[in-house]
Design a protein around this motif. Structure first.
Motif, short mmCIF file in Angstrom:
data_model
loop_
_atom_site.label_atom_id
_atom_site.label_comp_id
_atom_site.label_asym_id
_atom_site.label_seq_id
_atom_site.Cartn_x
_atom_site.Cartn_y
_atom_site.Cartn_z
N SER A 58 9.51 36.72 -24.30
CA SER A 58 9.30 37.76 -25.18
C SER A 58 8.86 38.92 -24.44
O SER A 58 8.99 39.92 -24.89
N TYR A 59 8.75 38.85 -23.14
CA TYR A 59 8.12 40.10 -22.66
C TYR A 59 9.23 40.93 -21.96
O TYR A 59 10.26 40.21 -21.12
N ASP A 60 9.16 42.23 -22.22
CA ASP A 60 10.34 43.20 -21.67
C ASP A 60 10.14 44.18 -20.57
O ASP A 60 10.72 44.50 -19.69
N VAL A 61 8.76 44.35 -20.23
CA VAL A 61 8.22 45.37 -19.33
C VAL A 61 7.09 44.79 -18.39
O VAL A 61 6.38 44.04 -18.99
N VAL A 62 7.33 45.38 -17.09
CA VAL A 62 5.94 44.97 -16.18
C VAL A 62 5.57 46.26 -15.80
O VAL A 62 6.27 46.95 -15.16
N VAL A 63 4.29 46.41 -15.73
CA VAL A 63 3.65 47.58 -14.99
C VAL A 63 2.65 47.13 -13.84
O VAL A 63 1.92 46.39 -13.97
N THR A 64 3.02 47.83 -12.83
CA THR A 64 2.35 47.25 -11.69
C THR A 64 2.33 48.47 -10.56
O THR A 64 2.63 49.74 -10.87
N GLY A 65 1.87 48.25 -9.25
CA GLY A 65 1.89 49.23 -8.24
C GLY A 65 2.85 48.90 -7.36
O GLY A 65 3.78 48.16 -7.46
N ASP A 66 2.78 49.51 -5.97
CA ASP A 66 3.90 49.15 -5.13
C ASP A 66 3.18 47.81 -4.42
O ASP A 66 2.68 47.54 -3.12
N THR A 67 3.83 46.59 -4.85
CA THR A 67 3.46 45.29 -4.31
C THR A 67 4.44 44.30 -4.56
O THR A 67 5.12 44.48 -5.77
N SER A 68 4.81 43.54 -3.72
CA SER A 68 5.63 42.19 -3.83
C SER A 68 5.26 41.26 -4.45
O SER A 68 6.07 40.25 -5.01
N ASP A 69 4.10 41.28 -5.17
CA ASP A 69 3.56 40.25 -5.89
C ASP A 69 4.33 40.22 -7.45
O ASP A 69 4.26 39.47 -8.22
N VAL A 70 5.02 41.14 -7.62
CA VAL A 70 5.78 41.18 -8.91
C VAL A 70 6.91 40.06 -8.84
O VAL A 70 7.26 39.74 -9.86
N GLU A 71 7.19 39.55 -7.67
CA GLU A 71 8.33 38.37 -7.48
C GLU A 71 7.58 37.30 -8.18
O GLU A 71 8.59 36.50 -8.98
N VAL A 72 6.31 37.03 -8.17
CA VAL A 72 5.73 35.81 -8.93
C VAL A 72 6.01 35.96 -10.45
O VAL A 72 6.49 35.19 -10.92
N ILE A 73 5.82 37.18 -10.95
CA ILE A 73 6.04 37.52 -12.32
C ILE A 73 7.32 37.41 -12.79
O ILE A 73 7.78 36.56 -13.71
N LEU A 74 8.36 37.81 -11.98
CA LEU A 74 9.72 37.85 -12.60
C LEU A 74 10.47 36.55 -12.44
O LEU A 74 11.47 36.43 -13.12
N LYS A 75 10.09 35.51 -11.54
CA LYS A 75 10.35 34.15 -11.50
C LYS A 75 9.90 33.75 -12.79
O LYS A 75 10.65 32.65 -13.29
N GLU A 76 9.09 33.86 -13.33
CA GLU A 76 8.63 33.25 -14.44
C GLU A 76 8.65 33.93 -15.82
O GLU A 76 9.18 33.32 -17.07
N PHE A 77 8.94 35.26 -16.06
CA PHE A 77 9.01 36.23 -17.05
C PHE A 77 10.76 36.49 -16.93
O PHE A 77 10.84 37.52 -16.57
N ARG A 78 11.56 35.80 -17.42
CA ARG A 78 13.03 35.86 -17.03
C ARG A 78 13.60 36.99 -17.78
O ARG A 78 14.81 37.17 -17.57
N ASN A 79 13.07 37.39 -18.75
CA ASN A 79 13.72 38.49 -19.60
C ASN A 79 13.21 39.98 -19.35
O ASN A 79 13.60 40.73 -20.31
N VAL A 80 12.58 39.96 -18.47
CA VAL A 80 12.00 41.35 -18.12
C VAL A 80 13.19 42.36 -17.75
O VAL A 80 14.12 41.93 -16.88
N LYS A 81 13.32 43.64 -18.36
CA LYS A 81 14.47 44.51 -18.06
C LYS A 81 13.91 45.73 -17.49
O LYS A 81 14.94 46.37 -17.01
#
Length: 389
Positions: A108-131
């Motif tokens: 159900s999550y649409d958006v991820v707010v972060t800094g300049d970090t490759s850690d976002v990969e962990v999130i995108l693998k689990e939250f598959r509907n982020v646009k």
């Protein structure tokens, strides 16, 4: 006439202010008000909300050194989202991997707010509907190491652009004056309680300044040097179709040696891309004028630091103002702390892009895009995932 004036301006402005508070899209309401669309606050609110979809947002995806800054930014971002009744947000910068995995309704999550970090990969693998992923910083070299983000055409990446133009340009000017006016020498005299006969010092006024990377930050660097010190400004950029603001000449990286040879000040604003790795090296420093000043406000990876150190120790270069280095944070055994370099460098530890108003500026950019995303409009500051900017 007075009653008409009062009703038309004061009463209409009151309705505008109430609706702006409710909706949180001040510019949109202002456009309608200035266009003489006479709607009361309830009508304005309903009209704004009917085309807005509900959003779910994750805030603060990061580990390591960037986490502290994200925690500071978090309150500004949360303050923005708290005014948006259509946004449900979850701060997760303190979450462990296990806690992230246990978050319910991931789809159900649409958006991820972060800094300049490759850690976002962990999130995108689990939250598959982020646009949409928003980077609260300008640089994107680390975040684009996420394969899912880089390869998935359905995910838009935006960044905080034009936040640090003024402070980074001020650092460039300040570094140049620091070395040209020999502040280190006079600071030593003061600490040793010594008086010294006057020594000749070069002007910054009317010097030649080369700015490598003439985007928004580069143009602000050019403006401050040009307007403050009447310098000749050479812009080095990919786009040479027309002369950019505040520049006397524009050229490409193909002419880097020729530009270096005629410049008194070299300001590096280049991003880190495959094409810019170690472009400032021995060959370029050897081509520089003797006594030139080098300033790096771009990325440390664009400079061969051993070659730069050699140019400084040999007195080929007068000094170097470095807000960025190749490896950050630098440790206590770094060559940059060598005694032979201490009078030759101004090292500010990647701090010059921050300012007291910076968090609010970054949050405002995000707020603008939240409204656009919710209404299905085109986002601003979209990153080209191939070029990295």
């Amino acid at each position: 006439f007075f009653l008409y004036f009062y009703f038309f301006f004061f009463k209409q402005k009151t309705a505008y202010e109430i609706s702006a508070c409710l909706v949180g899209s001040e510019m949109c309401i202002r456009d309608r008000y200035m266009g003489n669309i006479k709607l009361n606050s309830k009508q304005l609110f309903q009209q704004q909300m009917q085309n807005i979809k509900n959003l779910k947002v994750l805030i603060g995806v990061s580990t390591g050194a960037i986490k502290a800054n994200l925690k500071r930014l978090d309150s500004s971002v949360q303050n923005v989202l708290a005014t948006k009744p259509f946004v449900d947000f979850k701060p997760i910068y303190e979450y462990t991997s296990q806690e992230i995995s246990s978050i319910p309704n991931k789809d159900s999550y649409d958006v991820v707010v972060t800094g300049d970090t490759s850690d976002v990969e962990v999130i995108l693998k689990e939250f598959r509907n982020v646009k949409w992923v928003h980077n609260l910083y300008a640089g994107c070299e680390s975040i684009l190491k996420s394969p899912t983000l880089k390869d998935n055409k359905e995910i838009t990446l935006t960044r905080a652009k034009n936040v640090s133009n003024i402070p980074l340009a001020e650092f460039s000017v300040g570094s140049s004056l620091f070395f040209l006016r020999n502040f280190t020498f006079f600071e030593k005299l003061k600490r040793n309680r010594q008086w010294h006969a006057r020594v000749p010092l070069p002007f910054l006024n009317r010097k030649t300044v080369a700015v490598f990377g003439y985007g928004a930050i580069g143009q602000e660097v050019g403006r401050q040097f040009k307007q403050g010190f009447q310098t000749r400004v050479i812009a080095v950029d990919r786009n040479t179709d027309k002369l950019p603001p505040y520049a006397d000449e524009v050229t490409t990286m193909a002419n880097i040696k020729q530009v270096a040879a005629q410049s008194d000040i070299i300001v590096n604003v280049l991003p880190s891309t495959p094409a810019t790795q170690k472009v400032f090296n021995k060959e370029i420093f050897d081509a520089c004028k003797k006594g030139a000043v080098f300033v790096n406000i771009g990325r440390g990876m664009t400079v061969n630091e051993d070659d730069l150190m050699e140019a400084l120790i040999s007195d080929k270069l007068l000094g170097a103002g470095l807000d960025v280095t190749d490896n950050e944070p630098i440790n206590s055994t770094s060559k940059w702390y060598d005694e032979k370099l201490q009078d030759k460098i101004l090292l500010t530890l990647h701090s010059q892009d921050e300012q007291s108003e910076g968090f609010e500026f970054r949050a405002k950019i995000f707020e603008e895009n939240v409204m656009r995303f919710a209404k299905g409009e085109e986002l601003i500051n979209v990153v080209d995932k191939v070029s990295g900017f």
